[in-house]
Write an enzyme that holds these catalytic residues in place. Sequence first.
Site, short mmCIF file in Angstrom:
data_model
loop_
_atom_site.label_atom_id
_atom_site.label_comp_id
_atom_site.label_asym_id
_atom_site.label_seq_id
_atom_site.Cartn_x
_atom_site.Cartn_y
_atom_site.Cartn_z
N GLY A 76 39.91 -52.20 -24.62
CA GLY A 76 40.46 -52.41 -23.20
C GLY A 76 39.45 -52.03 -22.11
O GLY A 76 38.27 -52.12 -22.32
N GLY A 105 39.29 -46.03 -21.73
CA GLY A 105 38.30 -45.83 -22.68
C GLY A 105 37.78 -44.65 -22.36
O GLY A 105 37.44 -43.50 -23.17
N GLU A 142 35.87 -50.45 -27.59
CA GLU A 142 35.34 -51.75 -27.13
C GLU A 142 35.61 -51.92 -26.02
O GLU A 142 36.83 -52.22 -25.76
CB GLU A 142 35.61 -52.47 -28.10
CG GLU A 142 34.77 -53.87 -28.28
CD GLU A 142 35.23 -54.75 -27.06
OE1 GLU A 142 34.58 -54.83 -25.97
OE2 GLU A 142 36.08 -55.50 -27.35
N CYS A 149 36.57 -59.65 -21.87
CA CYS A 149 35.59 -58.66 -21.70
C CYS A 149 33.97 -59.26 -21.79
O CYS A 149 33.21 -58.87 -21.45
CB CYS A 149 35.78 -57.78 -22.68
SG CYS A 149 35.48 -58.08 -24.55
#
Length: 489
Positions: free
Chosen positions: A223, A228, A246, A280
């Site tokens: 996310g 994170g 990630e 991403c």
Amino acid sequence: MLTGELWIDGTWRKGSGASFSSEEPATGERFFTGHMANLQDADAALEAAAQAFDPWRKMPLDDRVEIITKFTDRLTANKDALAKLISKETGKPLWDAAGEVGAMIGKAAISLKAYHDRTGVEEAEMPFGARQLSYRPHGVMLVIGPFNFPGHLPNGHIVPALIAGNTVVFKPSELTPATAEFVMRAWAEAGLPPGVINLVHGDREIAETLIKDPRTAGVLFTGGVSAGLAIHRALAGEPNKILALELGGNNPIIAWNVADADAAARMIARSCYLSSGQRCTCAKRLIVGPHADGDRVIAAVKALLPRLRLGAPEDDPAPFLGPLISANAAAHVISQQTRLIESGADPIHPAQVSGLGDAYVTPGMIDVTRVPDRPDEEIFGPVLQVIRVADFNAALAEANNTRFGLAAGLISDDRALYEQFSQEIRAGIVNWNRPTNGASSAAPFGGVGLSGNHRPAGYSSADYVAWPMAGLVAPGAARDDEAFPGLIE
């Protein structure tokens, strides 16, 4: 039929927390309703996973794999329905959602191979006997899912975790709860024992509760960077818990010494605007030189933008871009672009909210070369920032001028430039004459810097869901034939 319930210890039950709903991005209409978990529900999910761990890890691997294979069979049998659901819930075109489902179906075989390749049992002869290496599951793994790939990305953590013998508590994004329930029902139909996976809908408070609970052995998260970092802070002082992050990226793509500007433009468009820029690995910065080649590439991308069809997921012909996940997300992307233009960016072809609806954003491109102290942030939408530099060394320096390090791409006819690029670029995924959002499931996935803790996804997920046990063994009665100074017989 989706009910908006939690799945705890093999039973569907209404959440005891607040009611919530999600909206269909294309229309803004209510799409899913349910109840979140409260603290008691979260406790029940963790306890169910903790109680299921020992029998699940002791189950023969072939038996665990058989259940996972049945789950994959359920996905295959319902792939069209799942793709339509993902498309409707995220706003991504149906062809994009179908690709996501295909990746989910292929994950089991890839994960099993990775398990054997990276965490198999090894034994080597030694003078006294043998050296052994084997792997053990951690325990209860908390999987927190994102909205942009609500099926594939959580699945990429869950399947390797189950193969290794872990149990799971899964908290999906509040924006995409329907996909999570659909997938959990496939697990239930596959005959997964009670408690091995537990589905919990919830907000940040529930996530923090699950993260900090001592029964949680690890957190697997894909996310945004802010979330994170919050998870990382929540686990400060708990080195006993495995953490796989990630996160996002401010990804560069360099176009240099390119003969076919139109081909380069198509690759740049796919890199930046695929999934409406909500991947991403999407390119966020296009770096070109001051010469005519750079001008031609920029002109070719600008000419291509009006031809990128924007529309609802079910439109025919199919669109290339759909809406962003919400009207709020669209407004945030436009505000990021506005701040850059107000700081001196040249609006080559600025993104705009479309008349199709508040969540629809047209693909945009702005030249930020003259913007001082450009913010190093991910614009999670279809906006490409152009940066002009003097030479290729400056292009490399600009590409690395970021706290992130997920993906990077080079479009060039010059192999020598690629050799230099691959040596000097700081990114986990490095592509030459391929889009930045292309990655192999048979390779590690992740990045450096604020893009996460290196390679926690893809093929190397196997590394995060099991811990190594090393041993020295000798047959027969214990005896140490080595002599040590000062040892009295």
